[in-house]
Design a protein around this motif. Sequence first.
Motif, PDB file in Angstrom:
ATOM      1  N   PHE A   1     -83.844 -50.342  26.497  1.00  0.00           N
ATOM      2  CA  PHE A   1     -83.853 -51.617  25.769  1.00  0.00           C
ATOM      3  C   PHE A   1     -85.132 -52.420  25.958  1.00  0.00           C
ATOM      4  O   PHE A   1     -85.557 -53.150  25.057  1.00  0.00           O
ATOM      5  CB  PHE A   1     -82.621 -52.472  26.094  1.00  0.00           C
ATOM      6  N   SER A   2     -85.814 -52.268  27.100  1.00  0.00           N
ATOM      7  CA  SER A   2     -87.071 -53.012  27.282  1.00  0.00           C
ATOM      8  C   SER A   2     -88.134 -52.514  26.311  1.00  0.00           C
ATOM      9  O   SER A   2     -88.985 -53.291  25.853  1.00  0.00           O
ATOM     10  CB  SER A   2     -87.572 -52.888  28.719  1.00  0.00           C
TER      11      SER A   2
ATOM     12  N   TRP B   1     -86.476 -56.088  23.960  1.00  0.00           N
ATOM     13  CA  TRP B   1     -85.682 -56.973  24.818  1.00  0.00           C
ATOM     14  C   TRP B   1     -86.578 -57.539  25.922  1.00  0.00           C
ATOM     15  O   TRP B   1     -87.455 -56.823  26.413  1.00  0.00           O
ATOM     16  CB  TRP B   1     -84.530 -56.163  25.430  1.00  0.00           C
TER      17      TRP B   1
ATOM     18  N   THR C   1     -83.738 -60.529  21.824  1.00  0.00           N
ATOM     19  CA  THR C   1     -82.614 -59.832  21.178  1.00  0.00           C
ATOM     20  C   THR C   1     -82.689 -59.896  19.663  1.00  0.00           C
ATOM     21  O   THR C   1     -81.893 -59.237  18.977  1.00  0.00           O
ATOM     22  CB  THR C   1     -81.271 -60.413  21.654  1.00  0.00           C
TER      23      THR C   1
ATOM     24  N   PHE D   1     -84.925 -53.701  18.448  1.00  0.00           N
ATOM     25  CA  PHE D   1     -83.741 -53.815  19.304  1.00  0.00           C
ATOM     26  C   PHE D   1     -82.478 -53.863  18.457  1.00  0.00           C
ATOM     27  O   PHE D   1     -81.486 -53.174  18.751  1.00  0.00           O
ATOM     28  CB  PHE D   1     -83.838 -55.060  20.184  1.00  0.00           C
TER      29      PHE D   1
ATOM     30  N   TYR E   1     -81.112 -49.937  19.008  1.00  0.00           N
ATOM     31  CA  TYR E   1     -80.397 -49.977  20.273  1.00  0.00           C
ATOM     32  C   TYR E   1     -78.929 -50.277  20.012  1.00  0.00           C
ATOM     33  O   TYR E   1     -78.630 -51.136  19.193  1.00  0.00           O
ATOM     34  CB  TYR E   1     -80.982 -51.038  21.219  1.00  0.00           C
ATOM     35  N   PRO E   2     -77.997 -49.592  20.683  1.00  0.00           N
ATOM     36  CA  PRO E   2     -78.190 -48.523  21.666  1.00  0.00           C
ATOM     37  C   PRO E   2     -78.824 -47.277  21.053  1.00  0.00           C
ATOM     38  O   PRO E   2     -78.633 -46.998  19.865  1.00  0.00           O
ATOM     39  CB  PRO E   2     -76.768 -48.215  22.134  1.00  0.00           C
ATOM     40  N   THR E   3     -79.539 -46.551  21.865  1.00  0.00           N
ATOM     41  CA  THR E   3     -80.167 -45.330  21.367  1.00  0.00           C
ATOM     42  C   THR E   3     -79.100 -44.247  21.187  1.00  0.00           C
ATOM     43  O   THR E   3     -77.969 -44.386  21.647  1.00  0.00           O
ATOM     44  CB  THR E   3     -81.267 -44.842  22.324  1.00  0.00           C
TER      45      THR E   3
ATOM     46  N   GLY F   1     -78.033 -51.301  31.333  1.00  0.00           N
ATOM     47  CA  GLY F   1     -77.774 -51.513  29.909  1.00  0.00           C
ATOM     48  C   GLY F   1     -76.502 -52.313  29.691  1.00  0.00           C
ATOM     49  O   GLY F   1     -76.467 -53.270  28.894  1.00  0.00           O
TER      50      GLY F   1
ATOM     51  N   THR G   1     -77.177 -55.916  28.088  1.00  0.00           N
ATOM     52  CA  THR G   1     -77.017 -55.888  26.622  1.00  0.00           C
ATOM     53  C   THR G   1     -75.551 -55.838  26.228  1.00  0.00           C
ATOM     54  O   THR G   1     -75.228 -56.008  25.052  1.00  0.00           O
ATOM     55  CB  THR G   1     -77.729 -54.664  25.999  1.00  0.00           C
TER      56      THR G   1
ATOM     57  N   PRO H   1     -76.489 -47.721  26.931  1.00  0.00           N
ATOM     58  CA  PRO H   1     -77.890 -47.571  26.515  1.00  0.00           C
ATOM     59  C   PRO H   1     -78.106 -46.403  25.560  1.00  0.00           C
ATOM     60  O   PRO H   1     -79.108 -46.352  24.851  1.00  0.00           O
ATOM     61  CB  PRO H   1     -78.629 -47.345  27.834  1.00  0.00           C
TER      62      PRO H   1
END
Length: 879
Positions: A458-459, A463, A466, A471, A475-477, A498, A502, A506
Amino acid sequence: MKETNMSTKYQPNAVEAGRYDKWLEAGVFEPNGDKTVEPYSIVIPPPNVTGKLHLGHAWDVTLQDMAIRQKRMQGYDTLWLPGMDHAGIATQAKVEAKLAEEGVSRYDLGREKFIDQVWDWKEEYAETIRAQWAKMGISVDYSRERFTLDEGLNKAVRKVFVDLYNKGLIYRGEYIINWDPKAQTALSDMEVIYSDDQGAFYHLSYPLTDGSGSVEIATTRPETMLGDTAIAVHPKDDRYAHLVGKTVTLPIVGREIPIIADDYVEREFGTGIVKITPAHDPNDFAVGNRHDLPRINVMNADATMNENAGRFEGMTREEARKAVVEELDKLGNLIRVEEMVHSVGHSERTGVVVEPRLSTQWFVKMRPLAEKSLDNQDTEDRVDFYPPRFENTFKTWMENAHDWVISRQLWWGHQIPAWYHKETGEMYVGLEAPEDAENWTQDPDVLDTWFSSALWPFSTMGWPDTESEDFKRYYPTSTLVTGYDIIFFWVARMIFQGLEFTGRRPFKNVLIHGLIRDSQGRKMSKSLGNGVDPMDVVEQYGADALRWFLATGSTPGQDIRYNEEKLEAAWNFINKIWNASRYAIMNLDDLTYDEIDLSNVTEIKDQWILTRLNETIASVTTNFDNFEFGEAGRALYHFIWDEFCNWYIEMAKETLQSEDETAKKTTRSVLAYTLNNILRLMHPIMPFVTEEIWAHIPHKEASIVTSAYPTVDESLSNEKAASDMNYVISLVKAIRNARNKQNVALSKPIDIIVKPRTQEIGQAVSDNVAFINRFTNPETLTVDTEAVAPDQAVTLFFDGGDIYLPLAGFIDIEEEIARLEKELQKWQSEVDRVEKKLSNERFVNNAPAAVVDEERQKGLDYQDKLASTKERIAELRGE
């Protein structure tokens, strides 16, 4: 026949040269930006900027590239985000070693100038890594490349640290930690590698202070006795109950220390009496806390003895061990030395023996984070592991996770966002330095590399913003691909970070692969000298051959052995595809994509190959979805080599050399269509050669990278034609194999009698006499369900019945009976196997109905072959 500029032999260096740059220039690796389609994203496990990539990295990125290329072709809005990790300890150690060659230390340079040196190192090796990625053909979007020390990621790291601190999930305290005396930094439990080392149990005598005797203890580290602050026994050990409350005099030192009772002591181990050294053992530290014992540290950060070691100050721990034992022997306190091999922890990064050390460090409180991760596995937002067994590995670690020491005594990394007031000692933790920064000193330590890596999914997407488009979109991947050796280091930490920051997993899927070992099964290492540079392999065999080997060489979660012969086989496979494609291209007669016409497919060979193509597309797609790349590879290999190259092209030659223009046009269309689909199926695994061949065949899209992935077209399937052709192929194979065994050249015509099992099979054989004639060269061909085997004939079996080859003068009757008896054993074994399987209620009740039916049909086929074999043996024996 059309001319082509394709070489007569597959030359990987020529095929791959410059291709990657063309893809980058065309921007085909970037997301398509279509918000109406489903996104699919992968973040690359960031390699360390410590040197060249190894075969394990090549395997890892190959699997990711296969997944992302297929999804891109299937129309997903794909993002594969690249990046690299600063690798705190490893990179700093490399740069310090380089400086040492010049007689310079980091302290000579100072923190700021040393960091500049490390950034120079990073840029140099980042370029090397990118060049290797290019050689492997990985389709990442470089416009989004990230580095764990980027300012954006720095911002994310600071926020996570501060938020966890404010929640009480990060704290600072004095505990026993794993210490690397060479790198002079703390290590987490997972950065300690255990190996068996030669050592000894030293049995020592500690005299009771009151003169009433002595107690015997055993230790593997006598040098730490200088820091002993108690002797402990189990509270329920009647042997020593009378000693509790007394004291002993510590040999050499002369310090009076108490005898205490604590449940930590194992009564059955050794003498049941242990020494307690709270500053040098984690268990002793806990005992010391329970009994309010002093902590005496007798070692410096570099594992030499300090002022608390008295006359041994300045010695290394090894020198001190020897000197302490000699002194104890002189004093009469050494009872005996018991040689032994025991498990000793070593630093994963520097290889030196790790020292348990009392130290003030920063920790993450793991229990609340671990529980949240475990609970999430029972929700729809769970992380799915492939193979599933690795979920248990993840859960077990989470259930037993200890608090994580996250501070490292390094200069290269994310400096901890904590400051201490120069006068009052007050501590401040925040995103930025205090306003009166000149009155504060920032904590000099940096964070564990895995702390920032845990935020990677997420970084890298923007992120803590948001509202970042990436993102929100990616995200999520979708999938993480990594080795089983870092489930604890990285996968588990990404999951709990994650979820914490979030509120989502993740990644949806985790594909776990094994390690690459040498041909003998040994782990590749510098000490063994058995490592293989993937770039050397690419130079010799090409990236596509290496990718094929890595993609198909093992099942998920299993290790793979490096095998030169398999790489040669991979090159041969590509060469087979190359030559088959070259032949097809030369015979397409300038056919364009729009001229491909499959509306008049009537010949069985064409119906068969199109049916088999559909079946292969379905199989490969399903196996890709389940990350069973080895199975997908096997399906592709069989279809391409055995069916398309060895059979269809040979059959097509008959039509292409005929005068029937209508049939030739249809065959060209089938040839072009099938080859087009083969290339697109193969592209995720072999991107370079498929793009090269694609340029020579009728196609629609500008690049195969963005072409549509093949889908099943049921209108082109003809199950009866496929079944009939399978009978013909099975028959031809049986006859040609028999010719080879009996050394009867194909140029010599022979009589062939075919006894089909049913009239329908007989009709299928009769309808395809032309193929049988072409590939078996019969003198006469008889197809009769009532056929009787003549004397002195070879009896063969094909999927649809029996074959008799009257070869009087070419065979020995006894040899033929011996051969048939081996066949008899084979069919009996198969019948027994199926019967055993079908008698297993668990299999019959739990397996899919189609699988059970397939086994039953196999059993019937084997019984037919068994009966035919018995009958033929009896005939030859005149029974």
